[in-house]
Design a protein around this motif. Sequence first.
Motif, PDB file in Angstrom:
ATOM      1  N   ASP A  71       0.878  -1.024  -0.142  1.00  0.00           N
ATOM      2  CA  ASP A  71      -0.091   0.036   0.018  1.00  0.00           C
ATOM      3  C   ASP A  71       0.939   1.206   0.236  1.00  0.00           C
ATOM      4  N   ASN A  72       0.817   1.961  -1.086  1.00  0.00           N
ATOM      5  CA  ASN A  72       1.837   2.990  -1.211  1.00  0.00           C
ATOM      6  C   ASN A  72       1.671   4.084  -0.248  1.00  0.00           C
ATOM      7  N   ALA A  73       0.322   4.256   0.213  1.00  0.00           N
ATOM      8  CA  ALA A  73       0.066   5.228   1.164  1.00  0.00           C
ATOM      9  C   ALA A  73       0.698   5.153   2.729  1.00  0.00           C
ATOM     10  N   THR A  74       0.863   3.778   3.043  1.00  0.00           N
ATOM     11  CA  THR A  74       1.251   3.580   4.179  1.00  0.00           C
ATOM     12  C   THR A  74       2.867   2.705   4.406  1.00  0.00           C
ATOM     13  N   GLY A  75       2.960   2.300   2.965  1.00  0.00           N
ATOM     14  CA  GLY A  75       4.397   1.525   2.879  1.00  0.00           C
ATOM     15  C   GLY A  75       4.281  -0.056   3.484  1.00  0.00           C
ATOM     16  N   LYS A  76       2.950  -0.366   3.824  1.00  0.00           N
ATOM     17  CA  LYS A  76       3.133  -1.753   4.491  1.00  0.00           C
ATOM     18  C   LYS A  76       2.135  -2.707   3.480  1.00  0.00           C
ATOM     19  N   MET A  77       2.805  -3.867   3.681  1.00  0.00           N
ATOM     20  CA  MET A  77       2.200  -4.993   3.122  1.00  0.00           C
ATOM     21  C   MET A  77       0.657  -5.414   3.238  1.00  0.00           C
ATOM     22  N   VAL A  78      -0.223  -5.451   2.066  1.00  0.00           N
ATOM     23  CA  VAL A  78      -1.551  -5.829   2.240  1.00  0.00           C
ATOM     24  C   VAL A  78      -1.694  -6.963   1.501  1.00  0.00           C
ATOM     25  N   TYR A  79      -2.946  -7.539   2.072  1.00  0.00           N
ATOM     26  CA  TYR A  79      -3.170  -8.884   1.163  1.00  0.00           C
ATOM     27  C   TYR A  79      -4.473  -8.854   0.767  1.00  0.00           C
ATOM     28  N   ILE A  80      -4.938  -9.590  -0.325  1.00  0.00           N
ATOM     29  CA  ILE A  80      -5.998  -9.596  -0.967  1.00  0.00           C
ATOM     30  C   ILE A  80      -6.613 -10.879  -1.345  1.00  0.00           C
ATOM     31  N   GLU A  81      -7.743 -11.288  -1.091  1.00  0.00           N
ATOM     32  CA  GLU A  81      -8.427 -12.311  -1.351  1.00  0.00           C
ATOM     33  C   GLU A  81      -9.843 -12.218  -2.050  1.00  0.00           C
ATOM     34  N   ALA A  82      -9.679 -13.000  -3.143  1.00  0.00           N
ATOM     35  CA  ALA A  82     -11.255 -13.268  -4.138  1.00  0.00           C
ATOM     36  C   ALA A  82     -11.866 -14.090  -3.589  1.00  0.00           C
ATOM     37  N   LYS A  83     -12.955 -13.957  -2.944  1.00  0.00           N
ATOM     38  CA  LYS A  83     -13.792 -15.165  -2.402  1.00  0.00           C
ATOM     39  C   LYS A  83     -15.155 -15.114  -2.923  1.00  0.00           C
ATOM     40  N   GLY A  84     -15.385 -16.253  -3.879  1.00  0.00           N
ATOM     41  CA  GLY A  84     -16.686 -16.437  -4.269  1.00  0.00           C
ATOM     42  C   GLY A  84     -17.279 -17.230  -3.524  1.00  0.00           C
ATOM     43  N   PHE A  85     -17.129 -18.140  -2.587  1.00  0.00           N
ATOM     44  CA  PHE A  85     -17.857 -18.965  -1.740  1.00  0.00           C
ATOM     45  C   PHE A  85     -17.240 -19.453  -0.656  1.00  0.00           C
ATOM     46  N   PRO A  86     -17.626 -18.854   0.449  1.00  0.00           N
ATOM     47  CA  PRO A  86     -17.101 -19.184   1.767  1.00  0.00           C
ATOM     48  C   PRO A  86     -17.153 -20.451   2.330  1.00  0.00           C
ATOM     49  N   THR A  87     -16.122 -21.200   2.517  1.00  0.00           N
ATOM     50  CA  THR A  87     -16.168 -22.652   2.969  1.00  0.00           C
ATOM     51  C   THR A  87     -15.856 -22.649   4.397  1.00  0.00           C
ATOM     52  N   ALA A  88     -16.214 -23.735   5.151  1.00  0.00           N
ATOM     53  CA  ALA A  88     -15.867 -23.891   6.603  1.00  0.00           C
ATOM     54  C   ALA A  88     -14.213 -23.617   6.782  1.00  0.00           C
ATOM     55  N   SER A  89     -13.331 -23.987   5.918  1.00  0.00           N
ATOM     56  CA  SER A  89     -11.907 -23.884   6.091  1.00  0.00           C
ATOM     57  C   SER A  89     -11.525 -22.371   6.166  1.00  0.00           C
ATOM     58  N   TRP A  90     -12.384 -21.568   5.129  1.00  0.00           N
ATOM     59  CA  TRP A  90     -12.242 -20.031   4.844  1.00  0.00           C
ATOM     60  C   TRP A  90     -12.664 -19.412   6.221  1.00  0.00           C
ATOM     61  N   LYS A  91     -13.718 -19.781   6.866  1.00  0.00           N
ATOM     62  CA  LYS A  91     -14.170 -19.398   8.005  1.00  0.00           C
ATOM     63  C   LYS A  91     -13.135 -19.359   9.114  1.00  0.00           C
ATOM     64  N   ARG A  92     -12.451 -20.597   9.355  1.00  0.00           N
ATOM     65  CA  ARG A  92     -11.585 -20.741  10.177  1.00  0.00           C
ATOM     66  C   ARG A  92     -10.270 -19.920   9.870  1.00  0.00           C
ATOM     67  N   LYS A  93      -9.921 -19.892   8.877  1.00  0.00           N
ATOM     68  CA  LYS A  93      -8.703 -19.158   8.308  1.00  0.00           C
ATOM     69  C   LYS A  93      -8.892 -17.654   8.722  1.00  0.00           C
ATOM     70  N   LYS A  94     -10.197 -17.158   8.077  1.00  0.00           N
ATOM     71  CA  LYS A  94     -10.362 -15.694   8.394  1.00  0.00           C
ATOM     72  C   LYS A  94     -10.640 -15.250  10.170  1.00  0.00           C
ATOM     73  N   LYS A  95     -11.155 -16.160  10.904  1.00  0.00           N
ATOM     74  CA  LYS A  95     -10.913 -15.914  12.119  1.00  0.00           C
ATOM     75  C   LYS A  95      -9.424 -15.935  12.744  1.00  0.00           C
ATOM     76  N   ALA A  96      -8.769 -16.833  12.430  1.00  0.00           N
ATOM     77  CA  ALA A  96      -7.269 -16.971  12.794  1.00  0.00           C
ATOM     78  C   ALA A  96      -6.652 -15.472  12.364  1.00  0.00           C
ATOM     79  N   TRP A  97      -6.899 -15.076  11.103  1.00  0.00           N
ATOM     80  CA  TRP A  97      -6.245 -13.831  10.416  1.00  0.00           C
ATOM     81  C   TRP A  97      -6.631 -12.638  11.175  1.00  0.00           C
ATOM     82  N   ALA A  98      -7.938 -12.417  11.707  1.00  0.00           N
ATOM     83  CA  ALA A  98      -8.273 -11.381  12.312  1.00  0.00           C
ATOM     84  C   ALA A  98      -7.482 -11.206  13.847  1.00  0.00           C
TER      85      ALA A  98
END
Length: 127
Positions: A71-98
């Motif tokens: 992100d050029n405004a902050t100079g920090k790394m950001v991550y981007i996910e394209a999520k068409g269908f949320p799976t159970a695995s995604w929900k666990r990973k999202k919680k851990a990411w938070a």
Amino acid sequence: MFKRKKNKFNAVKTLAHGRLWSSKLELKVYEMLLMMERGGKFSEIKCQVHCRFKTEDHGKIIMIPDFSAVDNATGKMVYIEAKGFPTASWKRKKKAWAINGPGILYVYGGSYKSPLLIETIVPKTLE
């Protein structure tokens, strides 16, 4: 005759920009990132970066977001996910990411015709 195996979520693999994309949505989000890069918002866009971090119960998790960028405004790394269908695995990973994710995660969803930013996850470690 060879038959192509159907994706369980009906995602259509698409060849563009010299690579095979997992879905049309992922391709469209990449093209949006390229436009943002040209506009100066992001730089150093990378695909499929491995992120390792701890979970709430002190286990370890590996998540592979679709993209990372600076992100050029902050100079920090950001991550981007394209999520068409949320799976159970995604929900666990999202919680851990938070809780312990390495940076802000932008989640795009909706149709490939008009992807929308549906969620921004800021890990507690960054708040």
